[in-house]
Structure formats: C-alpha cells, structure tokens
Design a protein around this motif. Structure first.
Motif, PDB file in Angstrom:
ATOM      1  N   PRO A  25       6.590   5.088  -0.574  1.00 51.57           N
ATOM      2  CA  PRO A  25       5.920   6.032  -1.480  1.00 51.57           C
ATOM      3  C   PRO A  25       4.686   6.701  -0.882  1.00 51.57           C
ATOM      4  CG  PRO A  25       6.526   4.037  -2.659  1.00 51.57           C
ATOM      5  CD  PRO A  25       6.774   3.774  -1.208  1.00 51.57           C
ATOM      6  N   LEU A  26       4.113   6.135   0.179  1.00 51.14           N
ATOM      7  CA  LEU A  26       2.960   6.768   0.815  1.00 51.14           C
ATOM      8  C   LEU A  26       3.316   8.154   1.341  1.00 51.14           C
ATOM      9  CD1 LEU A  26       1.522   3.720   2.814  1.00 51.14           C
ATOM     10  CD2 LEU A  26       0.699   4.628   0.634  1.00 51.14           C
ATOM     11  N   MET A  27       4.602   8.389   1.636  1.00 51.36           N
ATOM     12  CA  MET A  27       5.036   9.679   2.162  1.00 51.36           C
ATOM     13  C   MET A  27       4.949  10.777   1.102  1.00 51.36           C
ATOM     14  SD  MET A  27       8.340   8.470   4.430  1.00 51.36           S
ATOM     15  CE  MET A  27       8.621  10.139   5.059  1.00 51.36           C
ATOM     16  N   LEU A  28       4.794  10.400  -0.167  1.00 52.46           N
ATOM     17  CA  LEU A  28       4.633  11.415  -1.214  1.00 52.46           C
ATOM     18  C   LEU A  28       3.285  12.111  -1.095  1.00 52.46           C
ATOM     19  CD1 LEU A  28       6.051   9.392  -4.249  1.00 52.46           C
ATOM     20  CD2 LEU A  28       7.219  11.168  -2.911  1.00 52.46           C
ATOM     21  N   MET A  29       2.297  11.450  -0.552  1.00 48.85           N
ATOM     22  CA  MET A  29       0.952  11.996  -0.316  1.00 48.85           C
ATOM     23  C   MET A  29       0.379  12.709  -1.543  1.00 48.85           C
ATOM     24  SD  MET A  29       0.925  13.234   3.665  1.00 48.85           S
ATOM     25  CE  MET A  29       1.962  14.664   3.354  1.00 48.85           C
ATOM     26  N   PRO A  30       0.254  12.000  -2.669  1.00 49.56           N
ATOM     27  CA  PRO A  30      -0.368  12.607  -3.849  1.00 49.56           C
ATOM     28  C   PRO A  30      -1.885  12.718  -3.667  1.00 49.56           C
ATOM     29  CG  PRO A  30       0.087  10.313  -4.257  1.00 49.56           C
ATOM     30  CD  PRO A  30       0.641  10.616  -2.895  1.00 49.56           C
ATOM     31  N   GLY A  31      -2.604  12.991  -4.757  1.00 52.77           N
ATOM     32  CA  GLY A  31      -4.050  13.069  -4.684  1.00 52.77           C
ATOM     33  C   GLY A  31      -4.684  11.735  -4.366  1.00 52.77           C
ATOM     34  N   PRO A  32      -5.987  11.724  -4.047  1.00 57.58           N
ATOM     35  CA  PRO A  32      -6.650  10.496  -3.590  1.00 57.58           C
ATOM     36  C   PRO A  32      -6.562   9.325  -4.560  1.00 57.58           C
ATOM     37  CG  PRO A  32      -8.023  12.411  -3.130  1.00 57.58           C
ATOM     38  CD  PRO A  32      -6.871  12.900  -3.955  1.00 57.58           C
ATOM     39  N   VAL A  33      -6.691   9.569  -5.864  1.00 57.59           N
ATOM     40  CA  VAL A  33      -6.673   8.462  -6.822  1.00 57.59           C
ATOM     41  C   VAL A  33      -5.305   7.783  -6.826  1.00 57.59           C
ATOM     42  CG1 VAL A  33      -6.881   7.808  -9.241  1.00 57.59           C
ATOM     43  CG2 VAL A  33      -8.465   9.497  -8.261  1.00 57.59           C
ATOM     44  N   VAL A  34      -4.243   8.585  -6.965  1.00 53.53           N
ATOM     45  CA  VAL A  34      -2.891   8.028  -6.976  1.00 53.53           C
ATOM     46  C   VAL A  34      -2.567   7.419  -5.614  1.00 53.53           C
ATOM     47  CG1 VAL A  34      -0.448   8.539  -7.301  1.00 53.53           C
ATOM     48  CG2 VAL A  34      -2.155   9.652  -8.746  1.00 53.53           C
ATOM     49  N   MET A  35      -3.034   8.056  -4.561  1.00 54.76           N
ATOM     50  CA  MET A  35      -2.768   7.533  -3.218  1.00 54.76           C
ATOM     51  C   MET A  35      -3.403   6.157  -3.030  1.00 54.76           C
ATOM     52  SD  MET A  35      -1.052   8.389  -0.604  1.00 54.76           S
ATOM     53  CE  MET A  35      -0.856   8.302   1.169  1.00 54.76           C
ATOM     54  N   THR A  36      -4.587   5.971  -3.575  1.00 56.04           N
ATOM     55  CA  THR A  36      -5.228   4.663  -3.492  1.00 56.04           C
ATOM     56  C   THR A  36      -4.406   3.605  -4.212  1.00 56.04           C
ATOM     57  OG1 THR A  36      -7.429   5.668  -3.343  1.00 56.04           O
ATOM     58  CG2 THR A  36      -7.317   3.360  -4.022  1.00 56.04           C
ATOM     59  N   LEU A  37      -3.869   3.966  -5.371  1.00 57.30           N
ATOM     60  CA  LEU A  37      -3.003   3.043  -6.105  1.00 57.30           C
ATOM     61  C   LEU A  37      -1.755   2.713  -5.299  1.00 57.30           C
ATOM     62  CD1 LEU A  37      -3.253   4.514  -9.714  1.00 57.30           C
ATOM     63  CD2 LEU A  37      -4.393   2.481  -8.805  1.00 57.30           C
ATOM     64  N   LEU A  38      -1.220   3.704  -4.600  1.00 57.38           N
ATOM     65  CA  LEU A  38      -0.037   3.455  -3.762  1.00 57.38           C
ATOM     66  C   LEU A  38      -0.363   2.534  -2.592  1.00 57.38           C
ATOM     67  CD1 LEU A  38       1.698   6.968  -3.612  1.00 57.38           C
ATOM     68  CD2 LEU A  38       2.317   4.986  -5.016  1.00 57.38           C
ATOM     69  N   THR A  39      -1.581   2.607  -2.074  1.00 53.63           N
ATOM     70  CA  THR A  39      -1.944   1.692  -0.984  1.00 53.63           C
ATOM     71  C   THR A  39      -2.058   0.256  -1.497  1.00 53.63           C
ATOM     72  OG1 THR A  39      -4.327   2.124  -1.288  1.00 53.63           O
ATOM     73  CG2 THR A  39      -3.152   3.477   0.327  1.00 53.63           C
ATOM     74  N   VAL A  40      -2.495   0.096  -2.755  1.00 54.28           N
ATOM     75  CA  VAL A  40      -2.518  -1.243  -3.343  1.00 54.28           C
ATOM     76  C   VAL A  40      -1.102  -1.810  -3.390  1.00 54.28           C
ATOM     77  CG1 VAL A  40      -3.003  -2.593  -5.419  1.00 54.28           C
ATOM     78  CG2 VAL A  40      -4.592  -0.788  -4.702  1.00 54.28           C
ATOM     79  N   ILE A  41      -0.152  -0.975  -3.818  1.00 55.13           N
ATOM     80  CA  ILE A  41       1.254  -1.407  -3.866  1.00 55.13           C
ATOM     81  C   ILE A  41       1.754  -1.712  -2.456  1.00 55.13           C
ATOM     82  CG2 ILE A  41       3.597  -0.664  -4.441  1.00 55.13           C
ATOM     83  CD1 ILE A  41       2.372   0.990  -6.715  1.00 55.13           C
ATOM     84  N   ALA A  42       1.365  -0.876  -1.485  1.00 57.19           N
ATOM     85  CA  ALA A  42       1.814  -1.078  -0.105  1.00 57.19           C
ATOM     86  C   ALA A  42       1.333  -2.406   0.470  1.00 57.19           C
ATOM     87  CB  ALA A  42       1.328   0.085   0.770  1.00 57.19           C
ATOM     88  N   GLY A  43       0.202  -2.903  -0.039  1.00 54.24           N
ATOM     89  CA  GLY A  43      -0.325  -4.152   0.494  1.00 54.24           C
ATOM     90  C   GLY A  43       0.146  -5.406  -0.218  1.00 54.24           C
ATOM     91  N   LEU A  44       0.879  -5.252  -1.323  1.00 53.43           N
ATOM     92  CA  LEU A  44       1.213  -6.402  -2.172  1.00 53.43           C
ATOM     93  C   LEU A  44       1.962  -7.512  -1.447  1.00 53.43           C
ATOM     94  CD1 LEU A  44       2.246  -4.804  -5.593  1.00 53.43           C
ATOM     95  CD2 LEU A  44       0.311  -6.334  -5.153  1.00 53.43           C
ATOM     96  N   PHE A  45       2.903  -7.157  -0.572  1.00 53.63           N
ATOM     97  CA  PHE A  45       3.782  -8.169   0.018  1.00 53.63           C
ATOM     98  C   PHE A  45       3.375  -8.562   1.437  1.00 53.63           C
ATOM     99  CE2 PHE A  45       6.254  -6.073  -3.292  1.00 53.63           C
ATOM    100  CZ  PHE A  45       6.686  -7.173  -4.009  1.00 53.63           C
ATOM    101  N   LEU A  46       2.205  -8.074   1.886  1.00 51.85           N
ATOM    102  CA  LEU A  46       1.764  -8.424   3.236  1.00 51.85           C
ATOM    103  C   LEU A  46       1.361  -9.897   3.331  1.00 51.85           C
ATOM    104  CD1 LEU A  46       1.017  -7.659   6.127  1.00 51.85           C
ATOM    105  CD2 LEU A  46      -1.247  -6.968   5.280  1.00 51.85           C
TER     106      LEU A  46
END
Length: 419
Positions: free
Chosen positions: A291-312
């Motif tokens: 989903p990071l490839m969607l490159m939305p605005g900064p607020v939504v993008m920050t939320l997507l980075t939280v999701i990206a880190g969940l399973f690390l």
C-alpha cells in the motif's frame, strides 16, 4: 498482554539483563547519526560522514559473528567487556582526533565497529537459563524485539539532546561510556558469569554449517533490504510532501507498528511449527509494504507506515526461535550474531540499491523495492521449507546445567572432536 511481560520481568535477573543489554547496545544503535553529526560539526561533508558511518557498519557486520564465536568458546565476561572497552576507546580516539589525520580517524571508526560486543546474541543465549519454560523464552524473544524498537527510537533522541546541550564530541563520549556501563552490568551478573556454551564440534564454518540457519539468513537478508530501502525512498516522498518532519513521522510510524505488532505477538502462546509461522508472517510483511505505493497524503501515508511495520517485530521474534533450533550445539551466540550481521548487511544493500531506483524511476518504483524484497524472502522460506523444519524426534536438547538448551540438529557430531 501486560501481565505476560510483567511475569517475564519479575523473573530473577531478567530486567537487569534486558536493560543492561539495551544500554550496552546504545553505541551501536546511535553510531550512524552520532558519526554524521560529529563529522559535520568538524566541518566535513556529507560524503565523508556517510563513508565513515558505512565503514563502522561494515566493520560491525564482520565483528559480530567473530566475537560471537569467541563468546561461545570463552564465555561472556572474557569477551563482551574487553570488546566494549576497546570499542569505546576507539570511538573516544575518533572524538578527540576528529577527521584529521584521516588514517587515524578511519582506523578508529573501523575498530569501534569491529569490537562492538555481541550483546544482542548474548542476551538471547541467556534467556533459557533465566526463564524456566520454553514458551516464556519465546515470549522473551518478542519482548526483546519490541525493546529494540524502543532503543532505536530513544537512542538517536539521546544523541541529539547531547549535541544540543553539549557538543557532538560530547555525545560520542557519553553514549560510548553508557555502552561500557551497560556491558559491565550484564557480564558481572550471575547468569552471564555462569553461562557456558554446550560442547561443540570443531568446524571452521561454526554456526554456518547448519543448512537451516543458512536458509534463514538468506531470507532475512531480503527483509533487511526491505527495511533499508524504506529509509531511502521515504526521504524522496518527504521531499515531495512537506520535508523532514514528514520523514520523521514516517520513520516513527514504522517503529510504532513494530512495537504494536511485537507486543501483540508476544502476548499469546504460539503452537505449531515456527518455520511455517514465519512464512505467514513474512508474507503479511510483504503484503503490508505494497500500500505504500499508493503514496497518499502525509497523514494517510504515516498510517500506512504503521501498518507496514506491524509484522516486522513478530517476524524477527519468530526468527529467533528458529535460530535457537538450528544453531549447531555450542554455537548459539555466534548464530544469533550472524542473524544480526545479515540483517545489517541487508539494510545497507537496501539503501544502496534504492537510491538508483528512485533516481531512475521515481518514488513510486522506490516503494516497490520493499514489497519485492519481502516477496523474495517469502520465496526463500518456501523453497527451503524442508530444511527449515526440525523433525520433532530428532532435536537434541542440552542439559539444563549447560545453560544452552538450543534444539539443534547435530549430524556428524563426534564426541572426540570438540573445540
């Protein structure tokens, strides 16, 4: 969730070992930013700062498995503390000499990285002697992974505060002095002094003679590439959407996601084959990068980075279990150190590969790199599934008195051929 972690921390010596290890690893966690800030304060350019930080990273990657093997052979106090002192002295030399003469500064930074003590691998070797139950050890691995995220968040903050209140030179000295104190706290503890590795077969490959461990390292090289790529492409995104503060929020989002995921993963007792569970976790990790490839605005993008880190953090914690199972007897510290080295090298490769990708194809293609790297990691795990699985009836459990109950297969072990 909190009750499970509090139960671990109430175990005798557990809190001391965890906190001491985290403090002892501060120099390693903060070295890149501390070196860059110091070089800039000395009037050096970004190229020199980046090159010195890279030298530290490469030397650290070389030194961790070597020192880990020495720990397995000689014990923790005889290796960890001298290494911590030598690393701190080398960084102190760099702090007082500066960037000139160049030969001294480069050698000092390299020595600081090379002698960084393998406290991370040492702690994971100690958990089984501190915690009586196997499920508690596995939960401790998850707690360890979560604590790492805290350290990599608090450490750079500590450096910037020291620079603001004192100087970049002072930050280098303070952080490395704290590192020695942390290592000292660990090695004088009864579990560290009593710990002895199991008898080992004399073999020049050491832990790397385990096919299961090699497969795991191959998979986590790609996970490291994914993480390294995000640190670069996030800069490109931030430049287009608001600047440095956006980059800071994105990196914080990755760390927050890892904290949440690791805490949730360690809150329950897992059953079943960990190799299969790792495949699922890495698959979810790769999917959450897309989903990071969607490159939305900064607020939504920050939320997507939280999701990206969940399973690390869950993936790392599960990998710790597999390292413990596949490490040949008597090589557990070295094996954990190899995982650290592989992840570090992967991160460096990720940063090096993603820069040209962003320049050639733009930010969108840069965000494709972590998803692709996660997919490669999954392919490696699936392709080596048979090697990664440990048949239930063939694992060897060391005696409790040896303080090293890793469940490692030991084909070709000869009682008369030991290191």
């Amino acid at each position: 969730m909190a009750t499970g972690y509090l139960e671990l921390l109430r175990a005798r010596h557990a809190t001391r070992l965890l906190v001491g290890t985290l403090v002892g690893r501060l120099p390693n966690a903060t070295a890149p930013i501390a070196i860059v800030l110091f070089v800039r304060a000395e009037g050096g350019g970004y190229s020199l700062a980046g090159a010195l930080a890279a030298v530290y990273g490469v030397a650290n990657a070389v030194g961790q498995p070597v020192l880990g093997r020495l720990v397995d052979l000689r014990g923790q106090p005889r290796v960890q503390l001298p290494a911590a002192v030598l690393s701190a002295l080398a960084m102190a030399l760099f702090a007082f000499v500066g960037t000139e003469p160049a030969a001294v500064s480069w050698a000092a930074v390299a020595a600081a990285g090379l002698f960084t003590p393998p406290l991370e691998g040492g702690l994971r070797a100690l958990w089984s002697s501190v915690l009586p139950k196997e499920d508690q050890v596995h939960r401790a691995y998850a707690m360890d992974a979560v604590a790492q995220e805290v350290m990599f968040t608090v450490g750079p903050l500590l450096v910037t505060v020291c620079v603001s209140l004192w100087s970049a030179q002072g930050a280098l000295l303070v952080v490395n002095a704290l590192g020695v104190l942390g290592a000292l706290s660990v090695v004088v503890s009864p579990p560290s002094r009593a710990w002895r590795s199991s008898p080992r077969e004399a073999h020049w490959l050491g832990a790397l003679r385990s096919p299961g461990l090699l497969a795991l390292l191959g998979a986590f090289l790609s996970v490291g590439i994914a993480m390294g790529s995000i640190t670069v492409v996030a800069v490109s995104y931030a430049d287009e959407h608001g600047g440095d503060h956006v980059y800071g929020w994105m990196m914080a989002g990755i760390g927050l996601g890892a904290l949440i995921g690791g805490a949730a993963y360690g809150a329950r007792q897992w059953t079943g084959e960990p190799a299969r569970r790792l495949q699922v976790l890495v698959a979810l990790l790769a999917v959450c990068y897309l989903p990071l490839m969607l490159m939305p605005g900064p607020v939504v993008m920050t939320l997507l980075t939280v999701i990206a880190g969940l399973f690390l953090a869950p993936a790392i914690a599960c990998a710790f279990v597999l390292v413990d199972r596949h490490a040949p007897r008597g090589t557990v510290t070295e094996a954990f150190s190899w995982l650290v080295t592989t992840f570090t090298v992967g991160g460096s490769l990720g940063t090096g590969l993603t820069g040209p990708v962003v320049e050639a194809g733009g930010t969108l293609w840069g965000f494709a790199v972590p998803g692709l790297a996660g997919g490669v990691s999954l392919v490696v795990l699936i392709a080596t599934g048979r090697v990664m699985a440990v048949p239930a009836g063939r694992a060897v459990v060391a005696a409790r008195s040896e303080n090293d109950p890793n469940r490692a297969l030991e084909p070709r072990f000869r009682s008369g051929d030991r290191a």
